[in-house]
Write an enzyme that holds these catalytic residues in place. Structure first.
Site, short mmCIF file in Angstrom:
data_model
loop_
_atom_site.label_atom_id
_atom_site.label_comp_id
_atom_site.label_asym_id
_atom_site.label_seq_id
_atom_site.Cartn_x
_atom_site.Cartn_y
_atom_site.Cartn_z
N GLY A 45 30.10 36.49 30.24
CA GLY A 45 30.04 37.93 30.56
C GLY A 45 31.32 38.46 31.19
N HIS A 46 32.46 37.83 30.89
CA HIS A 46 33.73 38.15 31.55
C HIS A 46 34.19 39.58 31.23
N LYS A 58 25.51 43.94 43.58
CA LYS A 58 26.26 44.97 44.32
C LYS A 58 25.82 46.36 43.84
N ASN A 60 41.14 42.44 45.63
CA ASN A 60 42.03 42.29 46.79
C ASN A 60 42.75 40.95 46.73
N THR A 67 32.25 47.32 45.26
CA THR A 67 33.26 46.83 44.33
C THR A 67 33.34 47.67 43.07
N ASP A 68 34.49 47.63 42.42
CA ASP A 68 34.63 48.34 41.14
C ASP A 68 33.85 47.65 40.01
N GLU A 69 33.41 46.39 40.27
CA GLU A 69 32.72 45.66 39.19
C GLU A 69 31.40 46.30 38.81
N ASN A 75 45.88 38.71 33.42
CA ASN A 75 45.84 37.45 34.20
C ASN A 75 47.04 36.55 33.91
N ILE A 79 21.87 38.33 57.54
CA ILE A 79 21.36 39.68 57.26
C ILE A 79 20.08 39.66 56.41
N TYR A 94 26.53 38.90 40.19
CA TYR A 94 27.21 39.46 41.37
C TYR A 94 27.28 40.99 41.29
N SER A 95 27.83 41.50 40.16
CA SER A 95 28.02 42.95 40.10
C SER A 95 26.67 43.68 40.03
P1 NAD Z 1 34.02 36.78 51.41
O1 NAD Z 1 33.13 35.97 50.51
O2 NAD Z 1 35.38 36.30 51.74
O3 NAD Z 1 33.27 37.00 52.81
C1 NAD Z 1 31.90 37.32 52.90
C2 NAD Z 1 31.46 37.10 54.35
O4 NAD Z 1 30.06 37.43 54.42
C3 NAD Z 1 31.61 35.64 54.81
O5 NAD Z 1 32.19 35.63 56.10
C4 NAD Z 1 30.18 35.14 54.86
O6 NAD Z 1 29.97 34.14 55.85
C5 NAD Z 1 29.39 36.42 55.17
N1 NAD Z 1 28.00 36.33 54.70
C6 NAD Z 1 27.57 35.92 53.48
N2 NAD Z 1 26.23 35.94 53.44
C7 NAD Z 1 25.80 36.40 54.65
C8 NAD Z 1 24.52 36.65 55.21
N3 NAD Z 1 23.39 36.43 54.51
N4 NAD Z 1 24.45 37.14 56.46
C9 NAD Z 1 25.59 37.38 57.18
N5 NAD Z 1 26.82 37.12 56.71
C10 NAD Z 1 26.93 36.65 55.47
O7 NAD Z 1 34.04 38.23 50.76
P2 NAD Z 1 35.23 39.30 50.67
O8 NAD Z 1 36.04 39.01 49.49
O9 NAD Z 1 35.85 39.43 52.01
O10 NAD Z 1 34.38 40.62 50.37
C11 NAD Z 1 33.82 41.40 51.41
C12 NAD Z 1 33.07 42.58 50.81
O11 NAD Z 1 33.95 43.37 50.03
C13 NAD Z 1 31.94 42.16 49.87
O12 NAD Z 1 30.87 43.04 50.06
C14 NAD Z 1 32.53 42.32 48.49
O13 NAD Z 1 31.54 42.62 47.54
C15 NAD Z 1 33.47 43.49 48.70
N6 NAD Z 1 34.66 43.54 47.81
C16 NAD Z 1 35.47 42.44 47.68
C17 NAD Z 1 36.61 42.54 46.88
C18 NAD Z 1 37.56 41.37 46.72
O14 NAD Z 1 38.47 41.45 45.90
N7 NAD Z 1 37.42 40.29 47.46
C19 NAD Z 1 36.92 43.75 46.24
C20 NAD Z 1 36.05 44.83 46.39
C21 NAD Z 1 34.93 44.73 47.20
O1 DAU Z 2 37.14 43.78 41.31
C1 DAU Z 2 36.69 43.45 42.59
C2 DAU Z 2 36.16 42.04 42.61
O2 DAU Z 2 37.28 41.17 42.51
C3 DAU Z 2 35.35 41.70 43.86
O3 DAU Z 2 34.20 42.51 43.89
C4 DAU Z 2 34.93 40.22 43.86
O4 DAU Z 2 34.26 39.91 45.08
C5 DAU Z 2 36.18 39.38 43.74
O5 DAU Z 2 35.81 38.02 43.64
C6 DAU Z 2 37.00 39.78 42.50
O6 DAU Z 2 36.29 39.43 41.27
P1 DAU Z 2 37.04 38.78 40.02
O7 DAU Z 2 36.02 38.03 39.24
O8 DAU Z 2 37.88 39.77 39.31
O9 DAU Z 2 38.03 37.78 40.82
P2 DAU Z 2 38.46 36.25 40.54
O10 DAU Z 2 39.56 35.95 41.50
O11 DAU Z 2 37.28 35.34 40.49
O12 DAU Z 2 39.08 36.32 39.08
C7 DAU Z 2 40.17 37.17 38.75
C8 DAU Z 2 40.45 37.03 37.26
O13 DAU Z 2 40.96 35.70 37.03
C9 DAU Z 2 39.21 37.14 36.38
O14 DAU Z 2 39.56 37.77 35.16
C10 DAU Z 2 38.80 35.68 36.12
C11 DAU Z 2 40.14 34.96 36.12
N1 DAU Z 2 40.08 33.56 36.64
C12 DAU Z 2 39.53 33.32 37.84
C13 DAU Z 2 39.47 32.03 38.34
C14 DAU Z 2 38.83 31.77 39.68
C15 DAU Z 2 40.66 32.52 35.87
O15 DAU Z 2 41.20 32.74 34.77
N2 DAU Z 2 40.61 31.25 36.37
C16 DAU Z 2 40.02 30.95 37.57
O16 DAU Z 2 39.97 29.77 37.97
#
Ligand code: NAD
Ligand code: DAU
Length: 350
Positions: A289-290, A160, A186, A131-133, A255, A61, A156-157
């Site tokens: 920045g956690h 977004k 999720n 995302t809520d972040e 956590n 993209i 990241y946030s």
């Molecule tokens: P993910 O990292 O599992 O998947 C991202 C997908 O995007 C991958 O298949 C990757 O190959 C593709 N991608 C990355 N860069 C690309 C590019 N330049 N062109 C085309 N494709 C590309 O992510 P996810 O956890 O499934 O999240 C999906 C969306 O939902 C994201 O926008 C994320 O910000 C949002 N979101 C995620 C969560 C969560 O908890 N995982 C929560 C809220 C919102």
């Molecule tokens: O809130 C939505 C977001 O949730 C999405 O937008 C992001 O794409 C998704 O990655 C997720 O972000 P978090 O940073 O909250 O998710 P993560 O699984 O990385 O971490 C969850 C919590 O656990 C966070 O407080 C950090 C902590 N953590 C994470 C990892 C990977 C640990 O303590 N140890 C770890 O190894």
């Protein structure tokens, strides 16, 4: 027929959205555009890859010319945009990749939609999944609503948040029929094991340390991925243009409490005495920045569009653990190669 473009459909959430739309809407043609980064995996979609209404397109993209050409070729009626760099820790290591995919990539999609639709926005829709972040961090009290001011803290946030602002700007400036949703954490099948839940399931199975950031006191609001996919379906079809909806599980976990629950469930299923794997818990240097706490108020979505989460967390965690234990090959495949190098680099530094 409607032509719907889903970006990032080979990733975690995207693959559940693609499956839902391909199966539920046989009269839509679903195009899944994905670059197949480390996080994209076509194995996630094996069960639907031969369906007549499904097409996979490999592409990036961030390539604006390619995106415009694709839109001219397929005349999409709707876009559901999930493609992103999604892992906070990686954004701390390499922010520019997040700027390129999350901001520039989103603007490329907006530009192509505007170019192709500008004479007639009827029946058209650009849905940006966010995302809520973007709202930053809560203290002990309160919830994120759709009116909470943006206050992102990680690259990241911030990326977004930037993409959300562009999506709203294209609505306000050009009238593009956009909708945005901001969802909480999720969990579920097919999540790349760099994220907390699948990483810890995998490490418990392999008797590897469980790296808890800081004191494990950060709070997240967990939602089962299929409930998120259902929310995306409802919002895509019913939300008025220009609207934003928060999506969340109303399911907050500190956590360390979640980790102890996960350990009990996995130990039990592996035939270990529940709690044995608590010895693997290792407190490591905190994430920079956690954010302390995320919690979503999803009452707007519940009242206006009738969505609600379907699963209790304990049920969702059981299903999730079962999936990872029954799909060890999937885990082994995605944790080999480059991921191993990343894992060693990240966790040897802590
Ligand atoms: P993910 O990292 O599992 O998947 C991202 C997908 O995007 C991958 O298949 C990757 O190959 C593709 N991608 C990355 N860069 C690309 C590019 N330049 N062109 C085309 N494709 C590309 O992510 P996810 O956890 O499934 O999240 C999906 C969306 O939902 C994201 O926008 C994320 O910000 C949002 N979101 C995620 C969560 C969560 O908890 N995982 C929560 C809220 C919102
Ligand atoms: O809130 C939505 C977001 O949730 C999405 O937008 C992001 O794409 C998704 O990655 C997720 O972000 P978090 O940073 O909250 O998710 P993560 O699984 O990385 O971490 C969850 C919590 O656990 C966070 O407080 C950090 C902590 N953590 C994470 C990892 C990977 C640990 O303590 N140890 C770890 O190894």
């Amino acid at each position: 027929m409607k032509n719907i473009l889903i970006t990032g459909g080979a990733g975690f959430i995207g693959s559940h959205v693609v499956r839902l739309f391909v199966n539920k809407y046989p009269d839509y043609r679903i195009y899944n555009l994905d670059k197949l980064t480390y996080a994209g995996n076509l194995e996630n979609l094996k069960d639907i890859e031969d369906k007549p209404n499904y097409t996979f397109i490999k592409g990036d993209i961030t390539d604006g010319d390619f995106i415009l050409k694709l839109f001219k070729e397929h005349l999409f009626d709707g876009v559901i945009h999930l493609a992103a760099e999604s892992h906070v820790d990686r954004s701390i290591e390499n922010p520019m990749e997040f700027v390129m995919t999350n901001v520039v990539g989103t603007v490329n999609l907006l530009n192509a939609s505007k170019a192709l639709w500008k004479d007639n926005y009827d029946g058209k829709r650009f849905y940006h999944v966010s995302t809520d972040e973007v709202y930053g961090s809560l203290g002990k009290e309160g919830y994120f609503t759709e009116k909470t001011p943006y206050d992102p803290h990680s690259p990241y946030s911030a990326s977004k948040a930037g993409s959300d602002h562009f999506v709203r700007a294209y609505h306000d400036t050009y009238g593009l029929p956009v909708v945005i949703s901001n969802c909480s954490n999720n969990y579920g099948p097919n999540q790349f094991p760099e994220k907390l839940i699948p990483l810890f399931i995998n490490n418990i199975c392999n008797n590897k340390p469980l790296p808890v950031y800081g004191k494990g006191e950060n709070v997240r609001d967990w939602l089962y991925v299929i409930d998120h996919a259902n929310a995306i379906d409802v919002i895509f079809h019913n939300a008025p243009a220009g609207e934003t909806y928060n999506v969340g599980g109303n399911n907050e976990w500190k956590n360390i409490d979640l980790i102890k629950l996960l350990i009990k469930v996995v130990d039990k299923k592996l035939g270990r005495k529940p709690g044995t794997s608590e010895r693997l818990i290792t407190f490591v240097k905190d994430r920079a920045g956690h954010d302390l706490r995320y919690a979503i108020d999803s009452s707007k979505l519940q009242k206006e569009l009738g969505w609600k989460p379907s699963l209790r967390f304990e049920e969702g965690i059981e299903k999730t653990v079962d999936w990872y234990l029954n799909n060890r090959e999937w885990l082994d495949n995605v944790t080999s190669g480059d991921y191993q190098k990343y894992y060693e680099k990240m966790y040897n530094n802590r």
